[in-house]
Design a protein around this motif. Structure first.
Motif, PDB file in Angstrom:
ATOM      1  N   GLN A   1       0.824  -1.209   0.000  1.00  0.00           N
ATOM      2  CA  GLN A   1       0.000   0.000   0.000  1.00  0.00           C
ATOM      3  C   GLN A   1       0.861   1.264   0.000  1.00  0.00           C
ATOM      4  OE1 GLN A   1      -0.580  -2.649   1.896  1.00  0.00           O
ATOM      5  NE2 GLN A   1      -2.548  -3.356   1.072  1.00  0.00           N
ATOM      6  N   GLN A   2       1.933   1.250   0.787  1.00  0.00           N
ATOM      7  CA  GLN A   2       2.801   2.432   0.848  1.00  0.00           C
ATOM      8  C   GLN A   2       3.542   2.653  -0.467  1.00  0.00           C
ATOM      9  OE1 GLN A   2       5.140   1.579   4.392  1.00  0.00           O
ATOM     10  NE2 GLN A   2       3.987   3.094   5.530  1.00  0.00           N
ATOM     11  N   VAL A   3       3.944   1.576  -1.143  1.00  0.00           N
ATOM     12  CA  VAL A   3       4.596   1.710  -2.454  1.00  0.00           C
ATOM     13  C   VAL A   3       3.620   2.307  -3.464  1.00  0.00           C
ATOM     14  CG1 VAL A   3       5.588   0.407  -4.383  1.00  0.00           C
ATOM     15  CG2 VAL A   3       6.261  -0.135  -2.044  1.00  0.00           C
TER      16      VAL A   3
ATOM     17  N   SER B   1      12.177   8.085   0.645  1.00  0.00           N
ATOM     18  CA  SER B   1      12.217   8.050   2.111  1.00  0.00           C
ATOM     19  C   SER B   1      11.634   6.723   2.581  1.00  0.00           C
ATOM     20  CB  SER B   1      11.417   9.230   2.678  1.00  0.00           C
ATOM     21  OG  SER B   1      11.314   9.108   4.084  1.00  0.00           O
ATOM     22  N   TYR B   2      12.481   5.887   3.189  1.00  0.00           N
ATOM     23  CA  TYR B   2      12.015   4.637   3.791  1.00  0.00           C
ATOM     24  C   TYR B   2      12.805   4.410   5.068  1.00  0.00           C
ATOM     25  CZ  TYR B   2      16.163   2.497   1.600  1.00  0.00           C
ATOM     26  OH  TYR B   2      17.442   2.186   1.205  1.00  0.00           O
ATOM     27  N   HIS B   3      12.311   3.553   5.944  1.00  0.00           N
ATOM     28  CA  HIS B   3      12.985   3.304   7.220  1.00  0.00           C
ATOM     29  C   HIS B   3      12.754   1.869   7.665  1.00  0.00           C
ATOM     30  CE1 HIS B   3       8.873   4.391   8.453  1.00  0.00           C
ATOM     31  NE2 HIS B   3       9.095   3.662   9.547  1.00  0.00           N
ATOM     32  N   SER B   4      13.718   1.348   8.401  1.00  0.00           N
ATOM     33  CA  SER B   4      13.629   0.001   8.958  1.00  0.00           C
ATOM     34  C   SER B   4      13.690   0.083  10.473  1.00  0.00           C
ATOM     35  CB  SER B   4      14.773  -0.869   8.426  1.00  0.00           C
ATOM     36  OG  SER B   4      16.025  -0.300   8.774  1.00  0.00           O
ATOM     37  N   GLN B   5      13.077  -0.879  11.141  1.00  0.00           N
ATOM     38  CA  GLN B   5      13.032  -0.873  12.596  1.00  0.00           C
ATOM     39  C   GLN B   5      14.235  -1.625  13.174  1.00  0.00           C
ATOM     40  OE1 GLN B   5      10.943   0.791  14.420  1.00  0.00           O
ATOM     41  NE2 GLN B   5       9.582   1.442  12.745  1.00  0.00           N
ATOM     42  N   PRO B   6      14.813  -1.131  14.271  1.00  0.00           N
ATOM     43  CA  PRO B   6      15.916  -1.868  14.909  1.00  0.00           C
ATOM     44  C   PRO B   6      15.413  -3.149  15.568  1.00  0.00           C
ATOM     45  CG  PRO B   6      15.333   0.055  16.208  1.00  0.00           C
ATOM     46  CD  PRO B   6      14.530   0.141  14.951  1.00  0.00           C
ATOM     47  N   PRO B   7      16.285  -4.141  15.777  1.00  0.00           N
ATOM     48  CA  PRO B   7      15.852  -5.386  16.434  1.00  0.00           C
ATOM     49  C   PRO B   7      15.269  -5.115  17.819  1.00  0.00           C
ATOM     50  CG  PRO B   7      18.035  -5.637  15.459  1.00  0.00           C
ATOM     51  CD  PRO B   7      17.695  -4.184  15.365  1.00  0.00           C
ATOM     52  N   GLY B   8      14.311  -5.966  18.223  1.00  0.00           N
ATOM     53  CA  GLY B   8      13.638  -5.768  19.511  1.00  0.00           C
ATOM     54  C   GLY B   8      14.572  -5.925  20.691  1.00  0.00           C
TER      55      GLY B   8
ATOM     56  N   ILE C   1       7.797   1.713   5.172  1.00  0.00           N
ATOM     57  CA  ILE C   1       8.358   0.770   6.141  1.00  0.00           C
ATOM     58  C   ILE C   1       9.080  -0.329   5.386  1.00  0.00           C
ATOM     59  CG2 ILE C   1       7.832  -0.856   7.981  1.00  0.00           C
ATOM     60  CD1 ILE C   1       5.392   0.866   8.629  1.00  0.00           C
ATOM     61  N   PHE C   2      10.332  -0.564   5.756  1.00  0.00           N
ATOM     62  CA  PHE C   2      11.212  -1.486   5.029  1.00  0.00           C
ATOM     63  C   PHE C   2      11.719  -2.560   5.979  1.00  0.00           C
ATOM     64  CE2 PHE C   2      15.537  -2.562   3.517  1.00  0.00           C
ATOM     65  CZ  PHE C   2      15.244  -2.977   2.238  1.00  0.00           C
ATOM     66  N   GLN C   3      11.697  -3.820   5.536  1.00  0.00           N
ATOM     67  CA  GLN C   3      12.189  -4.931   6.339  1.00  0.00           C
ATOM     68  C   GLN C   3      13.652  -5.194   5.983  1.00  0.00           C
ATOM     69  OE1 GLN C   3       9.619  -8.273   5.687  1.00  0.00           O
ATOM     70  NE2 GLN C   3       7.981  -7.467   6.973  1.00  0.00           N
ATOM     71  N   SER C   4      14.539  -4.906   6.906  1.00  0.00           N
ATOM     72  CA  SER C   4      15.967  -5.093   6.654  1.00  0.00           C
ATOM     73  C   SER C   4      16.322  -6.573   6.660  1.00  0.00           C
ATOM     74  CB  SER C   4      16.780  -4.354   7.711  1.00  0.00           C
ATOM     75  OG  SER C   4      18.158  -4.554   7.502  1.00  0.00           O
ATOM     76  N   ALA C   5      17.310  -6.941   5.846  1.00  0.00           N
ATOM     77  CA  ALA C   5      17.774  -8.327   5.764  1.00  0.00           C
ATOM     78  C   ALA C   5      18.957  -8.585   6.686  1.00  0.00           C
ATOM     79  CB  ALA C   5      18.165  -8.666   4.323  1.00  0.00           C
TER      80      ALA C   5
ATOM     81  N   THR D   1      -0.441  -7.756   3.801  1.00  0.00           N
ATOM     82  CA  THR D   1      -0.221  -7.395   5.206  1.00  0.00           C
ATOM     83  C   THR D   1      -0.520  -5.909   5.411  1.00  0.00           C
ATOM     84  OG1 THR D   1       1.516  -9.048   5.297  1.00  0.00           O
ATOM     85  CG2 THR D   1       1.440  -7.428   7.084  1.00  0.00           C
ATOM     86  N   ASP D   2      -1.256  -5.598   6.450  1.00  0.00           N
ATOM     87  CA  ASP D   2      -1.575  -4.200   6.766  1.00  0.00           C
ATOM     88  C   ASP D   2      -0.581  -3.678   7.773  1.00  0.00           C
ATOM     89  OD1 ASP D   2      -3.735  -4.165   5.093  1.00  0.00           O
ATOM     90  OD2 ASP D   2      -5.119  -4.902   6.631  1.00  0.00           O
TER      91      ASP D   2
END
Length: 555
Positions: free
Chosen positions: A347-349, A400-407, A453-457, A552-553
């Motif tokens: 959706q964001q893309v 502009s995209y961003h990934s979340q740091p590990p929990g 929102i980007f999922q880092s590898a 996925t939402d």
């Protein structure tokens, strides 16, 4: 009836007017010549009839005239002969070229492919050699990370080589391009990374138009390309380096390293205040070590990009490999775009590119090419070029995209608490944290809704050892063999130490593999530089990450 020619007869008024203009022009020319002091060339009066030996003088004059004419004729013939020789040589060369093209098209193509392959290997080998030179010569190593995917920009082999090298070598993390991520995400990454190494929030000075800078006028003549715009974090970084100089009480060398397009040269230009290093959107602009003098006590070393290991997944190779998107194969670029889309919210893309719903990558590229007007003959969408443009946008500073740091935070196997404390002991961490907070507050960042929102590898493995490049050549580079490349511009402030390269001995290599948030690794480091040996074998299954569900939402 035959058409008569137009008459040249003029009216008396027009004829007299023309004659008057001519007289005025001649008068003006005579007047200007008189001012300049130019006189008319007088005619040769000849030999007076009363002069003695008149006949002899005339005969000598005629002989001189004949000799000059003969000399002119000889020169003319010589010129004609030279022209004929050149024409014959050119004709022979052209004929030989035509024969070569007709007879050996296949053989020449194979030989070109072989030479291109060798050149690619040699260039990768030289990249490793120059990078190793920078690491060995540096007292402080700055690892530049892209704030949009900091974990994907970290190289475990590089960090291990610095931390296990012995001595007082320090490692700092420079979180660049912070203006492309939301503030909340930036603060999370700063809190996460500072637990391992001192981290500086940085925004390089650049002449590109973005939201954080003033818009330039349309008149390009007023824009001085040698000067840079305002940046954030440079004062803090310079203060930390100056404090380290005082503790060491000597001249220090600061090496700047990182993967392609993270902004290594831009960071150096920001610290220097002028454009000292060449920068560009193409990957691998810097080919060799460059020395830039910041002040009397600080020298910065710019290095070539880290070479991504071929064992990395498709996403890491698409974003971190040293490739030229203009030359790489279409199938390879499409795989890279597919990997990027599989790690983003659909959706964001769609909102970012303003396109309708799509079912696969090919349909997405078709819709985007039609929207941007990138069409081939017959109105067919140019999916190959739009894919290359999308890749350059994601590695550049447009998206502009961003990934979340590990929990949960867990130190990598090559780091211990003692090494972390040793890396932080010479720096004023309280001052660093205050400056980072000031930078975050002063900077204008995008909102979380406008950032993808980007999922880092995970971490990207790099090849540092020179002898490893000869054995393995990335699939991304093999696709460039059949196409012709263009040489990049020469860079300023280049210093090469070829004599030292000949004296370097081959060093033993250990392979260390580990997982836990990293991609499939192949650790390469020298035995004489690392006191403790590590051997961990953990495999991470990246298949689940690649098979991403677009339905996925994201909240």
């Amino acid at each position: 009836a035959e058409l008569k020619k137009a008459s040249k007869r003029l009216t008396c008024h027009k004829r007299y007017k023309i004659q008057k203009k001519i007289r005025e022009h001649h008068r003006k020319v005579r007047k200007e010549a008189k001012k300049r002091g130019c006189k008319k060339t007088k005619k040769d009066p000849g030999v007076p009839s009363a002069a003695p030996f008149k006949e002899e003088l005339l005969r000598e004059a005629e002989q001189r005239k004949q000799r000059l004419e003969e000399l002119k004729q000889k020169q003319k013939l010589n010129r004609q002969k030279e022209h004929e020789k050149k024409r014959k040589l050119e004709a022979k060369k052209n004929a030989a070229k035509i024969k070569e093209k007709e007879e050996g098209k296949e053989s020449s193509g194979k030989s070109k492919a072989k030479t291109k392959k060798l050149l690619d290997k040699n260039s990768m080998k030289s990249f490793c050699r120059e990078l190793k030179k920078v690491i060995e010569a540096s007292d402080v190593v700055l690892e530049v990370l892209d704030a949009r995917d900091p974990m994907g920009c970290r190289c475990p082999q590089l960090e291990q080589a610095v931390t296990c090298s012995g001595g007082d070598k320090k490692l700092l993390l420079v979180l660049n391009k912070i203006d492309l991520v939301p503030k909340e995400n930036l603060e999370k990454w700063l809190n996460y990374l500072k637990k391992e190494f001192p981290t500086i929030a940085f925004k390089s000075a650049t002449l590109m138009k973005d939201k954080t800078m003033q818009q330039f006028t349309k008149r390009r003549a007023r824009v001085d390309l040698s000067r840079t715009t305002e940046c954030f974090g440079s004062k803090c970084l310079l203060k930390l380096l100056q404090d380290h100089v005082r503790t060491e009480n000597r001249v220090i060398h600061v090496g700047v390293v990182g993967f392609p397009n993270v902004g290594k040269s831009s960071v150096i230009n920001s610290l220097k205040g002028v454009r000292a290093c060449n920068v560009g959107l193409t990957r691998g602009v810097t080919k060799s070590m460059q020395t830039v003098h910041i002040d009397k006590q600080t020298k910065i070393l710019d290095s070539p990009s880290i070479i991504a290991d071929p064992s990395n997944n498709t996403l890491a190779l698409a974003l971190r490999e040293i490739i030229n998107t203009e030359e790489s194969g279409s199938a390879d670029v499409l795989e890279g775009v597919d990997a990027i889309l599989n790690h983003c919210s659909k959706q964001q893309v769609m909102m970012q590119y303003s396109i309708p719903d799509f079912s696969n990558t090919e349909e997405f590229l078709t819709l985007l090419a039609q929207k941007r007007g990138m069409l081939k003959k017959g109105g067919l969408p140019d999916t190959e070029n739009i894919a290359k443009m999308l890749l350059s946008d994601w590695t550049g500073a447009k998206i502009s995209y961003h990934s979340q740091p590990p929990g949960s935070h867990q130190l990598p196997p090559y780091l211990t608490e003692d090494k972390v404390a040793k890396m932080q002991e010479c720096f004023n961490l309280k001052y660093l944290e205050e400056e980072n907070n000031n930078t975050v507050q002063a900077l204008k960042c995008p909102s979380p809704a406008s950032s993808i929102i980007f999922q880092s590898a995970g971490m990207t493995n790099g090849t540092i050892e020179e002898n490893k490049v000869i054995e393995e050549v990335s699939d991304w580079k093999n696709l460039e063999i059949s196409q012709e490349g263009e040489e990049d511009k020469e860079e300023d402030f280049t210093e090469s130490d070829d004599d030292q390269d000949d004296m370097e001995e081959e060093k033993n290599v250990k392979e260390v593999t580990h997982g836990v948030g990293f991609t499939n690794t192949c650790f390469l480091f020298s035995e004489n530089k690392c006191s403790g040996s590590l051997s961990l074998n953990l495999d991470q299954n990246t298949g689940d990450d690649d098979a991403y569900d677009f339905n996925t939402d994201y909240v």
